[in-house]
Scaffold this active site. Structure first.
Site, PDB file in Angstrom:
ATOM      1  N   ASP A   1       0.784  -1.241   0.000  1.00 47.64           N
ATOM      2  CA  ASP A   1       0.000   0.000   0.000  1.00 47.64           C
ATOM      3  C   ASP A   1       0.818   1.295   0.000  1.00 47.64           C
ATOM      4  OD1 ASP A   1      -1.569  -2.110   0.758  1.00 47.64           O
ATOM      5  OD2 ASP A   1      -2.239  -1.229   2.640  1.00 47.64           O
TER       6      ASP A   1
ATOM      7  N   ASP B   1      -5.542   0.874   9.373  1.00 49.10           N
ATOM      8  CA  ASP B   1      -5.416   1.767   8.221  1.00 49.10           C
ATOM      9  C   ASP B   1      -6.057   3.144   8.459  1.00 49.10           C
ATOM     10  OD1 ASP B   1      -4.368  -0.584   7.216  1.00 49.10           O
ATOM     11  OD2 ASP B   1      -6.153  -1.103   6.068  1.00 49.10           O
TER      12      ASP B   1
HETATM   13  C1  FRU Z   1      -3.877  -3.774   2.528  1.00 49.60           C
HETATM   14  C2  FRU Z   1      -3.310  -4.168   3.878  1.00 49.60           C
HETATM   15  C3  FRU Z   1      -3.727  -3.198   4.971  1.00 49.60           C
HETATM   16  C4  FRU Z   1      -2.630  -3.364   5.982  1.00 49.60           C
HETATM   17  C5  FRU Z   1      -1.418  -3.536   5.102  1.00 49.60           C
HETATM   18  C6  FRU Z   1      -0.356  -4.431   5.657  1.00 49.60           C
HETATM   19  O1  FRU Z   1      -3.138  -4.270   1.463  1.00 49.60           O
HETATM   20  O2  FRU Z   1      -3.675  -5.484   4.208  1.00 49.60           O
HETATM   21  O3  FRU Z   1      -5.014  -3.438   5.496  1.00 49.60           O
HETATM   22  O4  FRU Z   1      -2.519  -2.245   6.802  1.00 49.60           O
HETATM   23  O5  FRU Z   1      -1.894  -4.086   3.881  1.00 49.60           O
HETATM   24  O6  FRU Z   1       0.773  -4.410   4.828  1.00 49.60           O
END
Ligand code: FRU
Length: 469
Positions: free
Chosen positions: A41, A160
């Site tokens: 992300d 998040d």
């Molecule tokens: C989305 C996710 C988020 C988390 C992150 C971990 O791709 O699963 O929810 O914070 O990646 O890398």
């Protein structure tokens, strides 16, 4: 792993891994990719004093989803980027199993990061803390610790944080999985970024008439665009339909009106943000000139990640290009950020019947295409795009099974803008009405071949590489 130990291992991984990664013919020329290891992300996307900051989920030690740090790039033009000190490394008791995704805000002239500390226990359970970190004078970030434990009524999957300022207060949206395994978006409020008050659930499965809509919603992002609110979210657990929800997990948006007092969000139907194969966890920011910019991860969790050929070169995944958002006819439009036009070399134009079209180099290129009827485009013998007058279909062979797989868009096709970069394509339909983003792995010097009896008008540019230093 202890923070210091991870840092030392990261230095070793970079020293030994960079030469190999740079040898990969599939490494992008102008998209952002990790120097080594795994990227997912985009995090903490923000512009401050003219400088863009883009952080990213990064495992420097390998191509698996572990050891999540926050890498950090900055740029003054959205094209050339400079590496910054690693912003966050996991290892504190509140983020022992990863500094997960989050956002950035400016408070008292300093960039503050708000992120999820992920903690796993030996019995397989987990918890999550929403945490703060503050910019220091060395261009690094100092952890300030947790500001919010797990709210009651939810599983350990609460993460998040996306934070913004509105009428003298801070607001946060969080992605969550409740105790009945329903995906939700939570709204919270704070005066100081440290003390947070839970306001309620503003969207999710079984809320606002949306029905059963997945067991977890990740990476929410809420912002105002032209007087309405847009909530971006990534639901997990939607069933695939004939022509949509075909990726393992989805990324989409809800448009509506947020009542901050009531913590109520009245919204329209869910729309996917991208109709291609690889797109997830996008994050937006408001640029200082007022534009709403978006960057996404050109990947999807658990979607054939083990089969990406770049793993042999010690790295995996890239970001999408930065995009500008706007709203037309109740829908979100995405166009490549205007800055990207600076990558264009000399323009070449052509018009005629598709069958007579010359081949175009697409290693690193941009193409504008105005179709007069049905046509077929072959991208380096590794992907095809077919327009039959009603349906646009993108096809490639699945990396795991070798079998053809498809993604679709239906509508009136008037215009295509296609960005190619070594192992990626981003297809912007009708000036942003829809986008198809995808990875593909063609052989050297791939060419675009067109077929069909309809007339087409084309404009082509080779794109110059960007700097990442
Ligand atoms: C989305 C996710 C988020 C988390 C992150 C971990 O791709 O699963 O929810 O914070 O990646 O890398």
């Amino acid at each position: 792993m202890e923070e210091q130990h991870l840092m030392k291992q990261a230095v070793r991984a970079l020293m030994s891994g960079i030469p190999k990664a740079l040898n990969d013919p599939h490494r992008p020329a102008w998209h952002l990719a990790p120097s080594v290891g795994l990227l997912n992300d985009p995090n903490g996307f923000i512009q401050h004093n003219g400088v863009y900051h883009l952080f990213y989920q990064w495992n420097p030690l390998g191509c698996e989803h572990r050891n999540k740090c926050w890498g950090h790039w900055q740029s003054t033009d959205l094209i050339n980027w400079q590496h910054q000190p690693i912003a966050l490394v996991p290892g504190a008791c509140y983020d022992s199993h990863g500094c997960y995704s989050g956002s950035a805000v400016v408070a008292d002239e300093k960039i503050m990061l708000v992120y999820t500390g992920n903690v796993k226990y030996p019995d397989g359970s987990r918890t999550a803390y929403q945490c703060l970190a503050q910019e220091n004078t060395q261009g690094g970030y100092d952890k300030l610790g947790p500001v919010l434990p797990l709210p009651a009524g939810y599983t350990g999957h609460v993460r998040d944080p996306k934070v913004w300022h509105h009428q003298n207060a801070w607001y946060m949206v969080l992605g969550a999985r409740d105790l009945q395994d329903r995906g939700k978006v939570l709204l919270l409020r704070s005066d100081d970024l440290r003390n947070w008050q839970f306001l309620g659930e503003i969207a999710g499965s079984e809320l606002n008439g949306i029905g059963d809509f997945g067991y977890m919603w990740e990476c929410p992002d809420l912002f105002t665009l032209d007087g309405v609110e847009v909530l971006i979210c990534c639901p997990q657990g939607l069933e695939a339909q004939a022509e949509r929800y075909l990726n393992v997990y989805q990324a989409g948006y809800l448009i509506g009106k947020l009542d901050y007092q009531q913590a109520a969000f009245k919204h329209d139907a869910f729309h996917e943000l991208d109709a291609g194969f690889e797109f997830y966890a996008p994050q937006t920011t408001q640029a200082e000139d007022g534009r709403r910019l978006l960057v996404g991860w050109m990947g999807v969790p658990e979607q054939d990640e083990d089969y990406h050929p770049t793993r042999q070169y010690g790295w995996i995944h890239i970001m999408t290009c930065p995009r500008e958002l706007s709203r037309h006819n109740g829908k979100l439009y995405q166009q490549p950020a205007r800055e990207l036009q600076q990558l264009r070399g000399e323009s070449r134009q052509w018009q005629g019947v598709a069958d007579n079209a010359p081949c175009w180099p697409i290693d690193s290129a941009e193409l504008l295409l105005t179709p007069g009827g049905k046509f077929n485009a072959n991208f380096g013998d590794a992907m095809t795009l077919d327009w039959d007058g009603g349906l646009l279909r993108l096809t490639r062979n699945n990396l795991r099974s070798g079998q053809p797989e498809h993604r679709y868009w239906r509508g009136n096709l008037a215009h295509l803008q296609i960005l190619f970069d070594r192992s990626s394509v981003e297809i912007f339909i009708n000036h942003g009405e829809a986008v198809m983003s995808a990875r593909y792995f063609p052989g050297p010097q791939p060419l675009l071949q067109l077929r069909g009896e309809a007339r087409l008008a084309l404009e082509h540019w080779s794109l110059t590489p960007c700097m990442l230093e």
